[in-house]
Design an enzyme around this catalytic site. Structure first.
Site, short mmCIF file in Angstrom:
data_model
loop_
_atom_site.label_atom_id
_atom_site.label_comp_id
_atom_site.label_asym_id
_atom_site.label_seq_id
_atom_site.Cartn_x
_atom_site.Cartn_y
_atom_site.Cartn_z
N GLY A 85 6.50 50.13 31.75
CA GLY A 85 6.51 50.38 30.13
C GLY A 85 5.90 51.81 29.90
O GLY A 85 5.48 52.29 30.63
N THR A 87 4.62 54.18 26.13
CA THR A 87 4.13 54.41 24.83
C THR A 87 4.62 55.57 24.17
O THR A 87 4.78 56.68 24.89
CB THR A 87 2.66 54.12 24.74
OG1 THR A 87 1.91 55.12 25.41
CG2 THR A 87 2.07 52.73 24.82
N TYR A 148 6.74 49.85 19.98
CA TYR A 148 5.84 49.13 21.18
C TYR A 148 5.83 47.82 20.95
O TYR A 148 6.15 46.87 21.61
CB TYR A 148 4.69 49.92 21.54
CG TYR A 148 3.74 49.48 22.83
CD1 TYR A 148 4.30 49.99 23.97
CD2 TYR A 148 2.87 48.44 22.65
CE1 TYR A 148 3.68 49.44 25.18
CE2 TYR A 148 2.06 47.96 23.79
CZ TYR A 148 2.52 48.32 25.10
OH TYR A 148 1.82 48.04 26.14
P1 NDP Z 1 1.02 53.19 33.55
O1 NDP Z 1 1.55 54.37 32.76
O2 NDP Z 1 -0.12 53.31 34.26
O3 NDP Z 1 2.14 52.89 34.74
C1 NDP Z 1 3.70 52.77 34.50
C2 NDP Z 1 4.53 52.56 35.34
O4 NDP Z 1 5.96 52.42 34.94
C3 NDP Z 1 4.61 53.78 36.10
O5 NDP Z 1 4.80 53.35 37.69
C4 NDP Z 1 5.69 54.37 35.83
O6 NDP Z 1 6.33 55.17 36.81
C5 NDP Z 1 6.79 53.03 35.35
N1 NDP Z 1 7.86 53.58 34.50
C6 NDP Z 1 7.87 54.12 33.36
N2 NDP Z 1 8.77 54.06 32.76
C7 NDP Z 1 9.63 53.76 33.73
C8 NDP Z 1 11.17 53.79 33.68
N3 NDP Z 1 11.96 54.12 32.78
N4 NDP Z 1 11.79 53.41 34.78
C9 NDP Z 1 11.13 52.86 36.08
N5 NDP Z 1 9.75 52.94 36.03
C10 NDP Z 1 9.02 53.25 34.97
O7 NDP Z 1 1.31 51.67 32.76
P2 NDP Z 1 0.13 50.38 32.67
O8 NDP Z 1 -0.10 50.13 34.13
O9 NDP Z 1 -0.99 50.77 31.91
O10 NDP Z 1 1.10 49.63 32.09
C11 NDP Z 1 1.90 48.48 32.94
C12 NDP Z 1 2.59 47.34 32.15
O11 NDP Z 1 1.67 46.77 31.13
C13 NDP Z 1 3.26 48.14 30.76
O12 NDP Z 1 4.53 47.43 30.40
C14 NDP Z 1 2.50 48.21 29.57
O13 NDP Z 1 3.25 48.35 28.31
C15 NDP Z 1 1.86 46.93 29.73
N6 NDP Z 1 0.46 46.93 29.18
C16 NDP Z 1 -0.63 47.71 29.57
C17 NDP Z 1 -1.74 47.46 28.87
C18 NDP Z 1 -3.08 48.59 29.24
O14 NDP Z 1 -3.86 48.50 28.58
N7 NDP Z 1 -2.66 49.57 30.06
C19 NDP Z 1 -1.99 46.62 28.00
C20 NDP Z 1 -1.08 45.52 27.51
C21 NDP Z 1 0.30 45.93 28.27
P3 NDP Z 1 6.12 56.85 37.04
O15 NDP Z 1 4.98 56.94 37.88
O16 NDP Z 1 7.06 57.36 37.70
O17 NDP Z 1 5.88 57.52 35.65
#
Ligand code: NDP
Length: 241
Positions: A85, A87, A148
């Site tokens: 995901g 933002t 989001y």
């Molecule tokens: P991070 O930004 O730390 O990691 C995101 C991951 O998603 C990375 O591996 C990134 O790959 C990958 N990614 C992003 N865009 C794409 C795409 N288009 N295709 C394939 N892979 C993609 O995120 P978080 O770990 O913080 O969040 C993970 C999930 O949890 C998300 O859905 C987020 O919305 C949700 N979430 C997070 C919260 C938080 O507090 N952290 C709270 C609530 C929900 P790359 O490394 O190549 O960029």
């Protein structure tokens, strides 16, 4: 044969913790990522988990990616974790349409594309686990996050509808709604804003990625067969439905 699990966005943050926890629980795990080759290489080196690069907002890339993972791991993907995901925050009146489109495509449309890519094989196997990572901000609505919040709220409807469609085939579909978890996404929040956020969390701290991963392993288990269409909130008491 261990079951095969695929985690989108599994090379960093919450996804990385989920991938590691699933591996430790005995699954054969593959992860996907989008752009950060450096992070993916390091993750693969440290964990031994195979990484696959494609953009989950592209339906054809999802289809090809799933095909490749199934071929290379020689089997059906039985556990799908739709975790990736992004933002792109700003108040709605300032939000360019492309920031709406990108967030909805990456956070919501991807759940459809990825689930569609795995569902036929799961139906044939009469077993599957789809776990969609939503967000507390999809439950609450958050200032600066109309895109989001809408995408993450959409995941709840998607989860319940698909759960109904797949229940008779041994496939469960559930959502997890994390609150604030200590990953790069959250660490980029300004200090003064973070103080306000922490004051609103009864547990008094951010969550850890491993605390979300634990719930994924629970829902992925064969023994979780009677839990479907459900949302599990993991937010330190910040939002109680
Ligand atoms: P991070 O930004 O730390 O990691 C995101 C991951 O998603 C990375 O591996 C990134 O790959 C990958 N990614 C992003 N865009 C794409 C795409 N288009 N295709 C394939 N892979 C993609 O995120 P978080 O770990 O913080 O969040 C993970 C999930 O949890 C998300 O859905 C987020 O919305 C949700 N979430 C997070 C919260 C938080 O507090 N952290 C709270 C609530 C929900 P790359 O490394 O190549 O960029």
């Amino acid at each position: 044969m261990p079951r095969i699990a695929l985690v989108t966005g599994g090379t960093r943050g919450i996804g990385a913790a989920i991938s590691i926890a699933l591996k430790n629980a005995g699954y054969n795990v593959a992860t996907n990522y989008a752009t950060r080759d450096d992070a993916a290489r390091e993750f693969a080196k440290v964990t031994g988990i195979s990484t696959y690069k494609w953009d989950i907002s592209d339906p054809e890339a999802c289809r090809q990616g799933v095909k490749m993972v199934s071929e290379e791991l020689s089997g059906t993907i039985e556990i799908l974790v739709n975790n990736a995901g992004i933002t792109k925050d700003s108040a709605m009146h300032k939000m360019p349409p492309e920031n709406w489109d990108a967030v909805v495509a990456t956070n919501l449309n991807s759940c459809f594309y990825m689930s569609k890519a795995v569902i036929d094989a799961m139906r044939d196997k009469k077993f599957g686990r789809i776990i969609n990572i939503s967000s507390m901000n999809g439950q609450l609505g958050q200032f600066g996050q109309t895109n989001y919040s809408a995408a993450k709220a959409g995941i709840f409807g998607f989860t319940k509808a698909l759960a109904r469609e797949t229940a008779s085939r041994g496939i469960t579909v559930n959502a997890i709604a994390p609150g604030y978890i200590a990953t790069e996404m959250v660490k980029s929040i300004k200090e003064d804003v973070m103080k306000v956020i922490l004051s609103g969390i009864p547990v008094g701290r951010l969550g850890e990625p491993e605390e979300v991963a634990r719930a994924v392993v629970f829902l992925a288990a064969d023994e979780a067969a009677f839990i479907t269409g459900e949302t599990l909130s993991i937010n330190g008491g910040q939002y109680m439905e």
